[in-house]
Design a protein around this motif. Structure first.
Motif, PDB file in Angstrom:
ATOM      1  N   GLU A  87       0.833  -1.209   0.000  1.00 33.16           N
ATOM      2  CA  GLU A  87       0.000   0.000   0.000  1.00 33.16           C
ATOM      3  C   GLU A  87       0.863   1.252   0.000  1.00 33.16           C
ATOM      4  N   ALA A  90       2.436   1.915  -3.452  1.00 26.50           N
ATOM      5  CA  ALA A  90       1.504   2.436  -4.454  1.00 26.50           C
ATOM      6  C   ALA A  90       1.597   3.952  -4.567  1.00 26.50           C
ATOM      7  N   ALA A 115      -4.257  -5.025  -5.787  1.00 26.32           N
ATOM      8  CA  ALA A 115      -5.212  -3.945  -6.041  1.00 26.32           C
ATOM      9  C   ALA A 115      -4.619  -2.597  -5.655  1.00 26.32           C
ATOM     10  N   ALA A 116      -3.869  -2.563  -4.547  1.00 24.81           N
ATOM     11  CA  ALA A 116      -3.243  -1.315  -4.112  1.00 24.81           C
ATOM     12  C   ALA A 116      -2.166  -0.874  -5.086  1.00 24.81           C
ATOM     13  N   GLU A 118      -1.614  -1.680  -8.232  1.00 22.19           N
ATOM     14  CA  GLU A 118      -1.999  -1.402  -9.603  1.00 22.19           C
ATOM     15  C   GLU A 118      -2.814  -0.119  -9.752  1.00 22.19           C
ATOM     16  N   LYS A 119      -3.175   0.505  -8.634  1.00 17.86           N
ATOM     17  CA  LYS A 119      -3.745   1.848  -8.705  1.00 17.86           C
ATOM     18  C   LYS A 119      -2.710   2.851  -9.191  1.00 17.86           C
ATOM     19  N   SER A 120      -1.426   2.513  -9.004  1.00 22.91           N
ATOM     20  CA  SER A 120      -0.346   3.400  -9.434  1.00 22.91           C
ATOM     21  C   SER A 120       0.010   3.196 -10.901  1.00 22.91           C
TER      22      SER A 120
END
Length: 284
Positions: A87, A90, A115-116, A118-120
């Motif tokens: 996290e 990210a 999920a954390a 790949e937000k980046s």
């Protein structure tokens, strides 16, 4: 003809796994920057940073600075910190970078970490280390999964690693690892109690004879000789892994109490019993 550019790597966490991987990766032409939370410790930090320099890697003052410019970022922390580190990463990972999570955590934890990350717009690849690292070192078998797993596997195997991609979806590699851990870590905990109780009653030879009669393909003397030492050295880390196993089982609607008990046994032996035994032996 121009020389091939060196593979630029970063490591978050520079414990045993990081040291072992870094040594062989450096010898195979990689360039490595590292950050470990203990670098920030006023007492331990200077020694840890000096140790990193002796290992040939570049210590960085933060995870973000270690990862700047790296093509692949290894997360080599403890199971309890794996999601937090993902996290945090990210917030500074860049598009095109790959976050390779080799921590022993549950499929659900890896999916949350993915999920954390790949937000980046960076890519997340899970890695599952399938055997103790010491011995095979960089050649330790690792399973990988993720949308860029095949590509990253090819690049890292070219510099000496032994990775096998198993899926595009996150979770398959970690599920394989943790299902294995139910057996291996459970056996380690059982061996400790079995051998100590048998020795107390003076029945070790007969107990081991029955093992060989029932499972003649296993070297029970070797297992009994090596497993307690592994637990003494790695029990705290392995207890965190087994709590991830318990969580995985509960996610499936199964009972995780056995995995929790194995976790407790590893932690207690590593933190209390093995040190007490070592002190007793030293005093004799």
């Amino acid at each position: 003809m121009s020389a091939k550019p060196r593979l630029r790597l970063a490591m978050i966490g520079f414990g045993e796994v990081g040291h072992v991987f870094a040594k062989d990766l450096l010898e195979n032409g990689a360039e490595i920057a590292v950050y470990d939370i203990l670098f920030d410790d006023p007492k331990a930090g200077p020694d840890r940073i000096a140790d990193a320099r002796r290992a040939g890697v570049t210590p960085a003052p933060s995870a973000a600075e270690a990862c700047g410019g790296a093509e692949i970022v290894f997360s080599c922390v403890t199971a309890s910190q794996a999601l937090r580190v993902a996290e945090g990463a990210a917030g500074f990972l860049q598009p095109g970078q790959v976050f390779l999570d080799v921590n022993s955590v549950s499929p659900a934890t890896k999916q949350a970490a993915a999920a954390a990350v790949e937000k980046s717009a960076a890519a997340y690849v899970e890695g599952a280390v399938m055997a103790p690292v010491i011995g095979p070192n960089l050649k330790v078998p690792i399973l990988s999964a993720g949308r860029r797993a095949a590509e990253i596997t090819e690049r890292l195997n070219a510099v000496g690693m032994n990775i096998r991609p198993v899926a595009a979806e996150i979770g398959r590699a970690s599920a394989t690892k943790l299902c294995r851990s139910i057996m291996i870590k459970g056996l380690e905990a059982l061996i400790i109690d079995c051998t100590r109780a048998a020795a107390a009653f003076g029945v070790t030879d007969d107990v081991f004879k029955s093992f060989y009669d029932s499972y003649p393909g296993m070297d029970w003397n070797e297992i009994a000789a090596t497993m307690p030492g592994r637990v003494a050295r790695h029990g705290v880390r392995r207890s965190a892994e087994m709590r991830e196993v318990a969580g995985m089982l509960r996610d499936l609607g199964m009972d995780g109490s056995l995995a929790d008990a194995v976790a407790d046994r590893h932690e207690r032996y590593a933190t209390t019993e093995a040190p007490r035994e070592a002190r007793s032996e030293a005093a004799e």
